[in-house]
Design a protein around this motif. Sequence first.
Motif, PDB file in Angstrom:
ATOM      1  N   ARG A  92     -55.978 -94.190 -45.683  1.00  0.00           N
ATOM      2  CA  ARG A  92     -56.604 -92.997 -46.249  1.00  0.00           C
ATOM      3  C   ARG A  92     -56.268 -91.760 -45.428  1.00  0.00           C
ATOM      4  N   SER A  93     -56.444 -91.860 -44.098  1.00  0.00           N
ATOM      5  CA  SER A  93     -56.207 -90.668 -43.289  1.00  0.00           C
ATOM      6  C   SER A  93     -54.727 -90.325 -43.288  1.00  0.00           C
ATOM      7  N   SER A  94     -53.888 -91.364 -43.361  1.00  0.00           N
ATOM      8  CA  SER A  94     -52.456 -91.129 -43.429  1.00  0.00           C
ATOM      9  C   SER A  94     -52.103 -90.375 -44.715  1.00  0.00           C
ATOM     10  N   ILE A  95     -52.687 -90.808 -45.825  1.00  0.00           N
ATOM     11  CA  ILE A  95     -52.436 -90.161 -47.112  1.00  0.00           C
ATOM     12  C   ILE A  95     -52.960 -88.731 -47.114  1.00  0.00           C
ATOM     13  N   LEU A  96     -54.130 -88.540 -46.526  1.00  0.00           N
ATOM     14  CA  LEU A  96     -54.714 -87.206 -46.489  1.00  0.00           C
ATOM     15  C   LEU A  96     -53.767 -86.208 -45.834  1.00  0.00           C
ATOM     16  N   SER A  97     -53.090 -86.657 -44.749  1.00  0.00           N
ATOM     17  CA  SER A  97     -52.196 -85.722 -44.082  1.00  0.00           C
ATOM     18  C   SER A  97     -50.892 -85.558 -44.860  1.00  0.00           C
ATOM     19  N   VAL A  98     -50.418 -86.644 -45.478  1.00  0.00           N
ATOM     20  CA  VAL A  98     -49.143 -86.546 -46.206  1.00  0.00           C
ATOM     21  C   VAL A  98     -49.288 -85.705 -47.463  1.00  0.00           C
ATOM     22  N   LYS A  99     -50.435 -85.830 -48.127  1.00  0.00           N
ATOM     23  CA  LYS A  99     -50.524 -85.171 -49.436  1.00  0.00           C
ATOM     24  C   LYS A  99     -50.595 -83.655 -49.345  1.00  0.00           C
ATOM     25  N   GLU A 100     -50.776 -83.137 -48.113  1.00  0.00           N
ATOM     26  CA  GLU A 100     -50.734 -81.684 -47.941  1.00  0.00           C
ATOM     27  C   GLU A 100     -49.307 -81.141 -47.948  1.00  0.00           C
ATOM     28  N   ASN A 101     -48.322 -82.032 -47.895  1.00  0.00           N
ATOM     29  CA  ASN A 101     -46.934 -81.570 -47.816  1.00  0.00           C
ATOM     30  C   ASN A 101     -46.499 -80.866 -49.096  1.00  0.00           C
ATOM     31  N   GLU A 102     -45.540 -79.935 -48.908  1.00  0.00           N
ATOM     32  CA  GLU A 102     -45.108 -79.145 -50.056  1.00  0.00           C
ATOM     33  C   GLU A 102     -44.368 -79.966 -51.085  1.00  0.00           C
ATOM     34  N   TYR A 103     -43.682 -81.021 -50.627  1.00  0.00           N
ATOM     35  CA  TYR A 103     -42.920 -81.787 -51.631  1.00  0.00           C
ATOM     36  C   TYR A 103     -43.834 -82.507 -52.605  1.00  0.00           C
ATOM     37  N   VAL A 104     -45.087 -82.730 -52.181  1.00  0.00           N
ATOM     38  CA  VAL A 104     -46.036 -83.331 -53.117  1.00  0.00           C
ATOM     39  C   VAL A 104     -46.420 -82.307 -54.187  1.00  0.00           C
ATOM     40  N   ASP A 105     -46.682 -81.069 -53.745  1.00  0.00           N
ATOM     41  CA  ASP A 105     -46.961 -79.998 -54.707  1.00  0.00           C
ATOM     42  C   ASP A 105     -45.773 -79.818 -55.646  1.00  0.00           C
ATOM     43  N   ALA A 106     -44.570 -79.865 -55.065  1.00  0.00           N
ATOM     44  CA  ALA A 106     -43.357 -79.686 -55.863  1.00  0.00           C
ATOM     45  C   ALA A 106     -43.272 -80.755 -56.946  1.00  0.00           C
ATOM     46  N   ALA A 107     -43.531 -82.005 -56.541  1.00  0.00           N
ATOM     47  CA  ALA A 107     -43.458 -83.097 -57.500  1.00  0.00           C
ATOM     48  C   ALA A 107     -44.485 -82.899 -58.609  1.00  0.00           C
ATOM     49  N   ARG A 108     -45.678 -82.448 -58.193  1.00  0.00           N
ATOM     50  CA  ARG A 108     -46.719 -82.240 -59.190  1.00  0.00           C
ATOM     51  C   ARG A 108     -46.316 -81.109 -60.145  1.00  0.00           C
ATOM     52  N   ALA A 109     -45.743 -80.059 -59.567  1.00  0.00           N
ATOM     53  CA  ALA A 109     -45.326 -78.921 -60.397  1.00  0.00           C
ATOM     54  C   ALA A 109     -44.260 -79.329 -61.402  1.00  0.00           C
ATOM     55  N   MET A 110     -43.437 -80.307 -61.013  1.00  0.00           N
ATOM     56  CA  MET A 110     -42.403 -80.766 -61.925  1.00  0.00           C
ATOM     57  C   MET A 110     -42.956 -81.736 -62.960  1.00  0.00           C
ATOM     58  N   GLY A 111     -44.239 -82.003 -62.883  1.00  0.00           N
ATOM     59  CA  GLY A 111     -44.874 -82.817 -63.924  1.00  0.00           C
ATOM     60  C   GLY A 111     -44.859 -84.306 -63.636  1.00  0.00           C
TER      61      GLY A 111
END
Lengths: 325, 330
Positions: free
Chosen positions: B211-230
């Motif tokens: 959980r804590s590992s995911i919490l820190s990773v999900k702040e990364n921009e590539y996650v936002d990028a992936a989400r933005a790409m749908g």
Amino acid sequence: MLKYTVRRIFQMIPVFIGVTLILFILRAPGVLPGDPVRMITGERAIPDALREQIVKKHALDQPLHRQYVIYIGNLLQGDLGESYQRGRPVLDIFADKFPNTLRLAFAGIIVEIIIGLTAGIISAVRQYSFLDVLVTLSTSILVSVPVFWLGMLFQIFFGIKLKEWTGGAVHLPISQMSSAEFPDWAHLILPAITLASVSTAYVARIMRSQMLEAMGQDYIRTALAKGLTRRAVTFRHGLKNALIPVVTFVGIDFGVMMGGAILTETVFSWPGVGREIFLAVGQRDWPIVMGGVIIIVFLVMIINLIVDLSYALLDPRIRYGGDAE
Amino acid sequence: MTDHREERPNPRSGVPTDVGGHETRDEATTLPVLPGDLHAVTGLSSRTLWGDAWRRLRRNKLAIIGLIWIVAVVLMTVSADLWVAPLFGDPLTVDTTPGASLQSPSLEHPFGTDKLGRDVFARVVYGARVSLTVGVLAVSISLAIGLMLGALSGYYGRFVDTLVMRSADVFFAFPYILFAIALIAVLGPSYRNVFIAIGILGWPSIARVFRSSILSVKENEYVDAARAMGASDFRIMFRHIMPNAIAPIIVYGTMSIGGAIITEAALSFLGMGVQPPTPSWGLMLSDAKSLMFRAPWLTIWPGFAILTTVLAFVLMGDGLRDALDVKMKE
């Protein structure tokens, strides 16, 4: 501070309910094999009237959720029920055993603090020295040792071999049985070291890493630049700031020792709380198991709370405000 | 996350590699990147994360000793039918000839014999099967539950997070070994139930770490990028977050195998684990208890086997932590 304490106490409630629920599910009919009445009376046939009386007394005729409510109700009034087999209130049984467990746990904590802190400090102050390598290696070994095996080795070595080699002059007591040969406290030595073995290694590791971190801080350099001696800086500035995580660990560990000492208690025939619960599991004496676990969980929660609150005393930078996490 | 890598010539093409190359590359060849970005440390973007980790691990003597010992134990116990049984005797066959029981160590029986005349060395070697199987299976169960709940908790947060983490608190509140004993009392003491019980009890730690590992990773921009790409939640989770959050789990999982082996031994020692006559190290120690002073070899060797095997996993875990550059609390 008061707000924080109250909130912490409220946070305990769901955990406490969860623990009691799990214990209740584990003993539900159809989950746990065996008929509770049989557990109480043994294998012999009993008259129906007596059977009914027993069922009534332990509320076994009620549906499970009713039993739970009754149990919690009694618990809140300080009644943990009566043992199936020993015919005594659960609270009385543990009142007998707790002093033994407490004594062992205190002795264990003392061993853990003295040896663990010393090893950790030496290791940090003399980083990369032979002693440091020795401490680091022994902590790895200690966390890998099964405690019950260590206890057995201690008994073989200090109880018997040492006696053989020294012609009977030097040896240590290997169980709790009191004897004229040894003073009471001597019986604690081997069980306490056994119980504390793994934790001592953890204390040493935590102490080392915390100490190294503290000694790398700016205020240490400042203190040294002021011309303070190394010793004063190490103890007054370094150690003091490195202690908090160690205090946390020791506090939690004290709670763990309350119930987790079954293996040490088994090896040294030590009549403590953990062993009592373990024996009760074997006899399906569920009121003892539930009562024992609930007492331990409660104590652990209280200890954890005290540990958290003590931070504020140890470290003036920590203040528990209303919205601090 | 900002990319720390400098633009440097690609040794093969002579063309500068694009900055932040991972994100723009084809999905299939995307390398997992740790928060610490090992490529920046080594300065060679053509190396893979796992290649780098292996190179670092290889330099760690203690970790390699641990690895060698684990491999040796596995090989010994897997091939035991071929050499141990013919040379030292079957681990289960009781020898009733007078004088066969409780022999002290000799050339014929290097670790002596137990009270039923069985060769202790053979039983120790075969005992590794139980320990390793229980260790691996228990940790697999913990991983299956812990990763799933940890992922849900870390990714969705809010209510799911509260529910999962409060349940974890309940599990942590129990005295560990007592909980295991109570579970076994319900399930019945057997080989299978031991790893099930240890596995069930192991999930909260795995879930917390993940959980804590995911919490820190999900702040990364590539996650936002992936989400933005749908990209779907499922895809973001498995293609973008998981590979980057898994390193602490590898470290923790390795150490947990050691922990599971000790717990199995402890439960078997208390009679709540593997049942006789199966050779298990904990069970052997339980048998040895009444003969501790008369036949110390019965105590020494099974315990030594537990110690060295668990130590091997601990050293491996330590090495992996350094190699994968994982920051973990003690």
